[in-house]
Design a protein around this motif. Sequence first.
Motif, PDB file in Angstrom:
ATOM      1  N   GLY A  98     -59.408  22.488  29.057  1.00  0.00           N
ATOM      2  CA  GLY A  98     -59.362  21.909  27.721  1.00  0.00           C
ATOM      3  C   GLY A  98     -58.131  21.044  27.508  1.00  0.00           C
ATOM      4  N   ALA A  99     -56.988  21.488  28.016  1.00  0.00           N
ATOM      5  CA  ALA A  99     -55.766  20.696  27.898  1.00  0.00           C
ATOM      6  C   ALA A  99     -55.892  19.367  28.639  1.00  0.00           C
ATOM      7  N   GLN A 100     -56.515  19.407  29.816  1.00  0.00           N
ATOM      8  CA  GLN A 100     -56.690  18.166  30.575  1.00  0.00           C
ATOM      9  C   GLN A 100     -57.649  17.200  29.872  1.00  0.00           C
ATOM     10  N   VAL A 101     -58.728  17.736  29.311  1.00  0.00           N
ATOM     11  CA  VAL A 101     -59.662  16.881  28.586  1.00  0.00           C
ATOM     12  C   VAL A 101     -58.976  16.253  27.365  1.00  0.00           C
ATOM     13  N   LEU A 102     -58.164  17.039  26.666  1.00  0.00           N
ATOM     14  CA  LEU A 102     -57.421  16.511  25.516  1.00  0.00           C
ATOM     15  C   LEU A 102     -56.470  15.393  25.944  1.00  0.00           C
ATOM     16  N   LEU A 103     -55.833  15.568  27.100  1.00  0.00           N
ATOM     17  CA  LEU A 103     -54.944  14.519  27.603  1.00  0.00           C
ATOM     18  C   LEU A 103     -55.717  13.256  27.966  1.00  0.00           C
ATOM     19  N   VAL A 104     -56.937  13.430  28.469  1.00  0.00           N
ATOM     20  CA  VAL A 104     -57.753  12.252  28.796  1.00  0.00           C
ATOM     21  C   VAL A 104     -58.000  11.423  27.542  1.00  0.00           C
ATOM     22  N   PHE A 105     -58.428  12.079  26.457  1.00  0.00           N
ATOM     23  CA  PHE A 105     -58.691  11.353  25.213  1.00  0.00           C
ATOM     24  C   PHE A 105     -57.401  10.734  24.660  1.00  0.00           C
ATOM     25  N   THR A 106     -56.291  11.476  24.732  1.00  0.00           N
ATOM     26  CA  THR A 106     -55.025  10.946  24.227  1.00  0.00           C
ATOM     27  C   THR A 106     -54.584   9.717  25.008  1.00  0.00           C
ATOM     28  N   CYS A 107     -54.740   9.759  26.324  1.00  0.00           N
ATOM     29  CA  CYS A 107     -54.349   8.616  27.149  1.00  0.00           C
ATOM     30  C   CYS A 107     -55.205   7.391  26.851  1.00  0.00           C
ATOM     31  N   VAL A 108     -56.495   7.585  26.650  1.00  0.00           N
ATOM     32  CA  VAL A 108     -57.373   6.454  26.343  1.00  0.00           C
ATOM     33  C   VAL A 108     -57.002   5.836  25.005  1.00  0.00           C
ATOM     34  N   ILE A 109     -56.720   6.680  24.010  1.00  0.00           N
ATOM     35  CA  ILE A 109     -56.334   6.164  22.693  1.00  0.00           C
ATOM     36  C   ILE A 109     -55.027   5.386  22.784  1.00  0.00           C
ATOM     37  N   LYS A 110     -54.039   5.940  23.491  1.00  0.00           N
ATOM     38  CA  LYS A 110     -52.748   5.249  23.603  1.00  0.00           C
ATOM     39  C   LYS A 110     -52.863   3.979  24.432  1.00  0.00           C
ATOM     40  N   ALA A 111     -53.714   3.998  25.449  1.00  0.00           N
ATOM     41  CA  ALA A 111     -53.895   2.786  26.254  1.00  0.00           C
ATOM     42  C   ALA A 111     -54.437   1.645  25.408  1.00  0.00           C
ATOM     43  N   ASN A 112     -55.376   1.954  24.505  1.00  0.00           N
ATOM     44  CA  ASN A 112     -55.925   0.924  23.627  1.00  0.00           C
ATOM     45  C   ASN A 112     -54.931   0.517  22.549  1.00  0.00           C
ATOM     46  N   ALA A 113     -54.109   1.467  22.088  1.00  0.00           N
ATOM     47  CA  ALA A 113     -53.161   1.157  21.021  1.00  0.00           C
ATOM     48  C   ALA A 113     -51.976   0.351  21.526  1.00  0.00           C
ATOM     49  N   TYR A 114     -51.460   0.702  22.722  1.00  0.00           N
ATOM     50  CA  TYR A 114     -50.248   0.071  23.235  1.00  0.00           C
ATOM     51  C   TYR A 114     -50.504  -0.894  24.391  1.00  0.00           C
ATOM     52  N   HIS A 115     -51.767  -1.018  24.804  1.00  0.00           N
ATOM     53  CA  HIS A 115     -52.140  -1.935  25.889  1.00  0.00           C
ATOM     54  C   HIS A 115     -51.342  -1.652  27.160  1.00  0.00           C
ATOM     55  N   GLU A 116     -51.279  -0.374  27.543  1.00  0.00           N
ATOM     56  CA  GLU A 116     -50.559   0.034  28.744  1.00  0.00           C
ATOM     57  C   GLU A 116     -51.567   0.552  29.770  1.00  0.00           C
ATOM     58  N   ARG A 117     -51.586  -0.097  30.922  1.00  0.00           N
ATOM     59  CA  ARG A 117     -52.533   0.261  31.974  1.00  0.00           C
ATOM     60  C   ARG A 117     -52.249   1.637  32.549  1.00  0.00           C
ATOM     61  N   GLY A 118     -50.990   2.060  32.538  1.00  0.00           N
ATOM     62  CA  GLY A 118     -50.633   3.355  33.107  1.00  0.00           C
ATOM     63  C   GLY A 118     -51.370   4.512  32.455  1.00  0.00           C
ATOM     64  N   TYR A 119     -51.600   4.436  31.139  1.00  0.00           N
ATOM     65  CA  TYR A 119     -52.330   5.500  30.449  1.00  0.00           C
ATOM     66  C   TYR A 119     -53.784   5.570  30.933  1.00  0.00           C
ATOM     67  N   LEU A 120     -54.405   4.417  31.139  1.00  0.00           N
ATOM     68  CA  LEU A 120     -55.789   4.427  31.614  1.00  0.00           C
ATOM     69  C   LEU A 120     -55.894   5.024  33.015  1.00  0.00           C
ATOM     70  N   LEU A 121     -54.956   4.652  33.885  1.00  0.00           N
ATOM     71  CA  LEU A 121     -54.969   5.215  35.239  1.00  0.00           C
ATOM     72  C   LEU A 121     -54.740   6.723  35.208  1.00  0.00           C
ATOM     73  N   HIS A 122     -53.852   7.172  34.322  1.00  0.00           N
ATOM     74  CA  HIS A 122     -53.614   8.614  34.240  1.00  0.00           C
ATOM     75  C   HIS A 122     -54.827   9.329  33.655  1.00  0.00           C
ATOM     76  N   ALA A 123     -55.516   8.693  32.713  1.00  0.00           N
ATOM     77  CA  ALA A 123     -56.732   9.298  32.167  1.00  0.00           C
ATOM     78  C   ALA A 123     -57.783   9.454  33.260  1.00  0.00           C
ATOM     79  N   ALA A 124     -57.937   8.433  34.111  1.00  0.00           N
ATOM     80  CA  ALA A 124     -58.909   8.517  35.200  1.00  0.00           C
ATOM     81  C   ALA A 124     -58.527   9.607  36.197  1.00  0.00           C
ATOM     82  N   ALA A 125     -57.234   9.695  36.539  1.00  0.00           N
ATOM     83  CA  ALA A 125     -56.788  10.719  37.490  1.00  0.00           C
ATOM     84  C   ALA A 125     -56.973  12.120  36.913  1.00  0.00           C
ATOM     85  N   THR A 126     -56.655  12.305  35.628  1.00  0.00           N
ATOM     86  CA  THR A 126     -56.821  13.621  34.997  1.00  0.00           C
ATOM     87  C   THR A 126     -58.281  14.008  34.912  1.00  0.00           C
ATOM     88  N   LEU A 127     -59.130  13.036  34.586  1.00  0.00           N
ATOM     89  CA  LEU A 127     -60.571  13.328  34.538  1.00  0.00           C
ATOM     90  C   LEU A 127     -61.087  13.719  35.921  1.00  0.00           C
TER      91      LEU A 127
END
Length: 378
Positions: free
Chosen positions: A17-46
């Motif tokens: 559950g913690a990992q899934v929550l981090l996936v959603f948080t990373c996707v939201i922050k990636a769209n808000a701040y336009h940072e590719r690192g969050y998207l890559l971390h979301a993919a790795a966590t998923l």
Amino acid sequence: MIEKIDPAHLWLGAFVGAQVLLVFTCVIKANAYHERGYLLHAAATLMGVVAVQSLIGRQPLLPPAVLLLVPALAGLQLLDLVSHAGGLRQARRWLLGTSAIALPVLAVASFYTVWAMAAGMILWTAVVLVVLAPAWRQSQPWIWWLPPGLAALALASFHVAADTLPFTMEDAVLMGGLLTAWSVCTYLATGWRGRIFGETRARIQARNTVDPLTGLATPLVLAERVHAARHLTRRYGHPSVLMVVNVDNLGSIATEFGPEATEAAVLTAAIRIRESLLRDGDVAARLAHARIGILAEGVAPGQAAATVAGRILVAGLKEPLPAFRAEFLRFRIVMAAVPVTDVSPKQLLQRLNARLDQEVQAGSERRIVTLTQEELLA
């Protein structure tokens, strides 16, 4: 009778559950701040969640293959995190080749040999150490979160590589906990780095858009606004006026009171000019030591002379300077309508400044000079 829940299932559910929550948080922050690192971390966590699920499903061939893709994606994110560090060109190539080519190939090979995962993790760990060692000093302090996270990821991978089949629930809980620790640590490092680099970008942008002494805009901003005003004039007949304001008595203030008094007078002049603008959409920019450029939108030259320019002259004379009660600010203004022709804002300001120089040298009593289009473009 209520069936007793196995604590291992509770821990595993919490980790996933913690990992899934981090996936959603990373996707939201990636769209808000336009940072590719969050998207890559979301993919790795998923992918880590998928690896845990494959372990629970007792699939003897899938866990090593899926888990090898987690460090592959983590390596691509690490490339993004250390992209600022110099002297890592060759090391980044090794990390890219390992993460994008070697680990996916070894993930396929893990279906046929138990040694593929161990070989892939040994190679990946060695390359990561080669990258982190020179990037350490250039990435303080956020990089402190990366080693424990990457160590947890390596331990989870090596545990699966060394474990004997079949995998048990304890193996799944251990791997889920280690992957959660890796995901959280890497997320914190990514967020801290993003904040530092975001503040740096904000300072650079402020330096390019805000004058440090007066708080007015820079000539770059004024030029961009002139281009936009010209477009409105061409398309809708929306008039705008460009003017240059000179502080006539700034030289005498410097001679009598010194350079510190001059800076105080310039700051006061900027404040009073900014307060004299009719709308928030008007922009004032510091052009030189004693000159300020203004773009007044939505007004014709006659209206601008009676309103904006008149208010500026009154603002300089309505009360003396705060530090020098006997001195007032005496402004002189040259203005013209923004033409629809393709004359650059820099050329327009040069022509207005040239005419202002003539007025100052001649000692003219006129405080507001309006140039016609013919005079401005001649």
